[in-house]
Scaffold this motif. Sequence first.
Motif, PDB file in Angstrom:
ATOM      1  N   GLY A 206      76.511  41.906  35.876  1.00 10.33           N
ATOM      2  CA  GLY A 206      77.339  42.076  37.055  1.00 10.33           C
ATOM      3  C   GLY A 206      76.466  42.277  38.273  1.00 10.33           C
ATOM      4  N   LEU A 207      77.065  42.749  39.368  1.00 10.21           N
ATOM      5  CA  LEU A 207      76.319  42.959  40.602  1.00 10.21           C
ATOM      6  C   LEU A 207      75.793  44.389  40.654  1.00 10.21           C
ATOM      7  N   PRO A 208      74.474  44.553  40.819  1.00 11.54           N
ATOM      8  CA  PRO A 208      73.928  45.915  40.909  1.00 11.54           C
ATOM      9  C   PRO A 208      74.195  46.536  42.275  1.00 11.54           C
ATOM     10  N   TYR A 209      74.467  47.829  42.270  1.00  9.73           N
ATOM     11  CA  TYR A 209      74.626  48.582  43.513  1.00  9.73           C
ATOM     12  C   TYR A 209      74.293  50.038  43.206  1.00  9.73           C
ATOM     13  N   GLN A 210      74.279  50.876  44.226  1.00  9.75           N
ATOM     14  CA  GLN A 210      74.002  52.295  44.045  1.00  9.75           C
ATOM     15  C   GLN A 210      75.295  53.095  44.161  1.00  9.75           C
ATOM     16  N   GLU A 211      75.614  53.823  43.118  1.00  7.46           N
ATOM     17  CA  GLU A 211      76.753  54.744  43.150  1.00  7.46           C
ATOM     18  C   GLU A 211      76.251  56.043  43.766  1.00  7.46           C
ATOM     19  N   GLU A 212      76.773  56.402  44.937  1.00  7.27           N
ATOM     20  CA  GLU A 212      76.189  57.489  45.725  1.00  7.27           C
ATOM     21  C   GLU A 212      77.157  58.655  45.891  1.00  7.27           C
ATOM     22  N   ARG A 213      76.563  59.865  46.059  1.00  3.63           N
ATOM     23  CA  ARG A 213      77.355  61.057  46.351  1.00  3.63           C
ATOM     24  C   ARG A 213      76.579  61.963  47.305  1.00  3.63           C
ATOM     25  N   HIS A 214      77.333  62.675  48.122  1.00  2.00           N
ATOM     26  CA  HIS A 214      76.788  63.657  49.059  1.00  2.00           C
ATOM     27  C   HIS A 214      77.467  64.985  48.757  1.00  2.00           C
ATOM     28  N   ILE A 215      76.701  65.944  48.251  1.00  2.00           N
ATOM     29  CA  ILE A 215      77.239  67.251  47.874  1.00  2.00           C
ATOM     30  C   ILE A 215      76.761  68.285  48.870  1.00  2.00           C
ATOM     31  N   VAL A 216      77.667  69.098  49.370  1.00  2.00           N
ATOM     32  CA  VAL A 216      77.347  70.132  50.367  1.00  2.00           C
ATOM     33  C   VAL A 216      77.949  71.455  49.938  1.00  2.00           C
ATOM     34  N   LEU A 217      77.134  72.499  50.020  1.00  2.00           N
ATOM     35  CA  LEU A 217      77.588  73.878  49.815  1.00  2.00           C
ATOM     36  C   LEU A 217      77.368  74.627  51.119  1.00  2.00           C
ATOM     37  N   ALA A 218      78.409  75.318  51.578  1.00  2.00           N
ATOM     38  CA  ALA A 218      78.323  76.000  52.868  1.00  2.00           C
ATOM     39  C   ALA A 218      78.957  77.381  52.796  1.00  2.00           C
ATOM     40  N   GLY A 219      78.598  78.202  53.773  1.00  2.00           N
ATOM     41  CA  GLY A 219      79.163  79.529  53.890  1.00  2.00           C
ATOM     42  C   GLY A 219      79.351  79.896  55.353  1.00  2.00           C
ATOM     43  N   PRO A 220      80.137  80.933  55.653  1.00  2.00           N
ATOM     44  CA  PRO A 220      80.410  81.281  57.040  1.00  2.00           C
ATOM     45  C   PRO A 220      79.214  81.961  57.700  1.00  2.00           C
ATOM     46  N   GLY A 221      79.064  81.731  59.011  1.00  2.00           N
ATOM     47  CA  GLY A 221      78.058  82.437  59.779  1.00  2.00           C
ATOM     48  C   GLY A 221      76.651  81.945  59.520  1.00  2.00           C
ATOM     49  N   GLU A 222      75.694  82.789  59.863  1.00  2.00           N
ATOM     50  CA  GLU A 222      74.287  82.432  59.733  1.00  2.00           C
ATOM     51  C   GLU A 222      73.839  82.502  58.287  1.00  2.00           C
ATOM     52  N   SER A 223      72.829  81.649  57.963  1.00  2.00           N
ATOM     53  CA  SER A 223      72.260  81.649  56.600  1.00  2.00           C
ATOM     54  C   SER A 223      71.383  82.877  56.410  1.00  2.00           C
TER      55      SER A 223
END
Length: 223
Positions: A206-223
């Motif tokens: 078949g046709l090759p491609y990249q299965e992609e994901r962007h995962i983000v973890l966040a919290g309120p205020g300053e780190s």
Amino acid sequence: MTEPVPSVHSREGYARLARELAGYAHPWRRELRGPDPELTFDLLLSSLLTPETRVLEAGCGHGPDARRFGPLAASWTAYDFIPEFLERARREAPHAHFHEWNGRGAVPAGLRGPFDLIVSRRGPTSVILRLPELAAPGAHFLSVGPRRHVPQVPERLAQVGWTVLGEWQVSVRAFAPTWEDWVTRCRFMDEEVRPEEWATRATPRGLPYQEERHIVLAGPGES
């Protein structure tokens, strides 16, 4: 070559997915050549759950995460705007609480929380703008998007004053086995369909491609 169905990103398109695939899922066949790129999201989600965690899920679809992870939390509340998805979700995850909402206007009473963890698996980024009114002190937000970078996520987190605590960009080689699968994928991802790409790059697999994901973890205020 058979023309597939139009873009799924509408109430009618999602309802069709509910009828044809029995839930929210990518409507094309694929062969991954490595681990599923959403495993990072799964591991992070499970690590954030405790018997005291109150969870809100945005864009729950037919409820697979509520069914799988809900028993690990104190409570699992979720919303979607497709009644057909919610009907199945209520059957498969009776321990969870499901509401019909499109993320606009006043927050329904059952979704007001506060919540310790707000999650979105390829769901709406609009929930980020509601974090100040939904989140408990010290809460987390966890999302996974369908590309290696989903700019709306960090942009909207900055709008509400939340900090990105962790960010993962995952890419796994995949194959779309037929022309119809490739066209369906392109239309689902709002990408241009180019027949010459199939003609020049397709392999017996078949046709090759990249299965992609962007995962983000966040919290309120300053780190």
